[in-house]
Design an enzyme around this catalytic site. Structure first.
Site, PDB file in Angstrom:
ATOM      1  N   SER A   1      -6.524 -10.819  -0.272  1.00 22.92           N
ATOM      2  CA  SER A   1      -5.549 -10.352   0.675  1.00 22.92           C
ATOM      3  C   SER A   1      -6.521  -9.591   1.935  1.00 22.92           C
ATOM      4  CB  SER A   1      -4.388  -9.635   0.393  1.00 22.92           C
ATOM      5  OG  SER A   1      -4.876  -8.291  -0.063  1.00 22.92           O
TER       6      SER A   1
ATOM      7  N   ALA B   1      -6.559  -7.088   3.818  1.00 22.97           N
ATOM      8  CA  ALA B   1      -7.122  -5.299   3.765  1.00 22.97           C
ATOM      9  C   ALA B   1      -7.798  -5.107   2.369  1.00 22.97           C
ATOM     10  CB  ALA B   1      -5.838  -4.465   3.659  1.00 22.97           C
ATOM     11  N   CYS B   2      -7.488  -5.884   1.257  1.00 20.64           N
ATOM     12  CA  CYS B   2      -8.138  -5.527   0.273  1.00 20.64           C
ATOM     13  C   CYS B   2      -9.415  -6.139   0.225  1.00 20.64           C
ATOM     14  CB  CYS B   2      -7.562  -6.494  -1.125  1.00 20.64           C
ATOM     15  SG  CYS B   2      -5.962  -5.767  -1.266  1.00 20.64           S
ATOM     16  N   SER B   3      -9.923  -6.987   0.861  1.00 21.14           N
ATOM     17  CA  SER B   3     -11.019  -7.955   1.123  1.00 21.14           C
ATOM     18  C   SER B   3     -12.048  -7.162   2.192  1.00 21.14           C
ATOM     19  CB  SER B   3     -10.777  -9.265   1.532  1.00 21.14           C
ATOM     20  OG  SER B   3     -10.253  -9.891   0.289  1.00 21.14           O
TER      21      SER B   3
ATOM     22  N   ARG C   1      -0.697  -0.078  -3.007  1.00 21.62           N
ATOM     23  CA  ARG C   1      -1.932   0.351  -2.754  1.00 21.62           C
ATOM     24  C   ARG C   1      -2.119   1.711  -3.455  1.00 21.62           C
ATOM     25  NH1 ARG C   1      -5.298  -2.741  -0.497  1.00 21.62           N
ATOM     26  NH2 ARG C   1      -3.813  -3.730   1.041  1.00 21.62           N
TER      27      ARG C   1
END
Length: 185
Positions: free
Chosen positions: A66, A68-70, A151
């Site tokens: 996703s 923001a995660c990446s 998160r």
């Protein structure tokens, strides 16, 4: 007049309240002893055992790959790994409610740092059991098709949570950002 204090011993009352009110992972809690998976469904990992000694960081992400995660959340932990090491944190666990093949591919895609490769592990919680035990699942079916992890970041020492960083809106990268966590570590 009815008195709870006379009706229930204090310990019984406290246990009753704790069992009836779900609470997010809290300082002093031990990590749940629930298996997650690394690299394949055949490689079970008990995160409670892995973090039982020393200082660890558990990083919860809503979904591998996703945006923001990446782009920010996990890469910032990779960039700051030496600073965390200087504070005694040597083990890092990225946990996602994804399957083991996806978490493995995600780790391979973003890990390009020799020190981080030796310290950061990507773990799948495909049914969300570990995350649910921490009470950190949220309904993400509109975006991801199922429940996902809020998160978060947890600082863990000898298997116990010592600090929590849980995003109040589930997905932002502010409270659980590596720079913020590092300041408090």
């Amino acid at each position: 007049m009815f008195s709870l204090a006379r009706s229930f011993p204090r310990v019984q009352l406290a246990n009753s309240l704790k069992n009836s009110i779900r609470m997010y992972a809290a300082v002093g809690d031990r990590l749940p002893s629930i298996n997650v998976f690394e690299d394949s469904p055949g490689n079970e990992v008990n995160l409670a055992e892995e973090a039982a000694s020393g200082k660890s960081v558990v990083i919860g992400i809503p979904g591998c790959f996703s945006p923001a995660c990446s782009a920010t959340h996990v890469p910032d932990y990779i960039k700051n790994i030496r600073a965390f090491n200087d504070k005694g944190y040597q083990k890092f666990f990225v946990v996602a409610v994804n399957d083991a093949f996806v978490t493995k591919a995600f780790g391979e895609k973003i890990l390009h740092h020799a020190i981080a490769e030796a310290q950061i592990r990507f773990l799948a919680d495909p049914k969300g059991e570990f995350t649910k035990e921490l009470d950190l699942l949220f309904d993400a079916s509109k975006f991801f098709g199922n429940e996902r992890s809020k998160r978060y970041a947890l600082l863990v020492e000898d298997g116990k949570i010592v600090k929590t960083f849980i995003e109040p809106d589930n997905t932002s990268v502010t409270i659980s950002a590596a720079s913020h966590v590092l300041e408090e570590a």
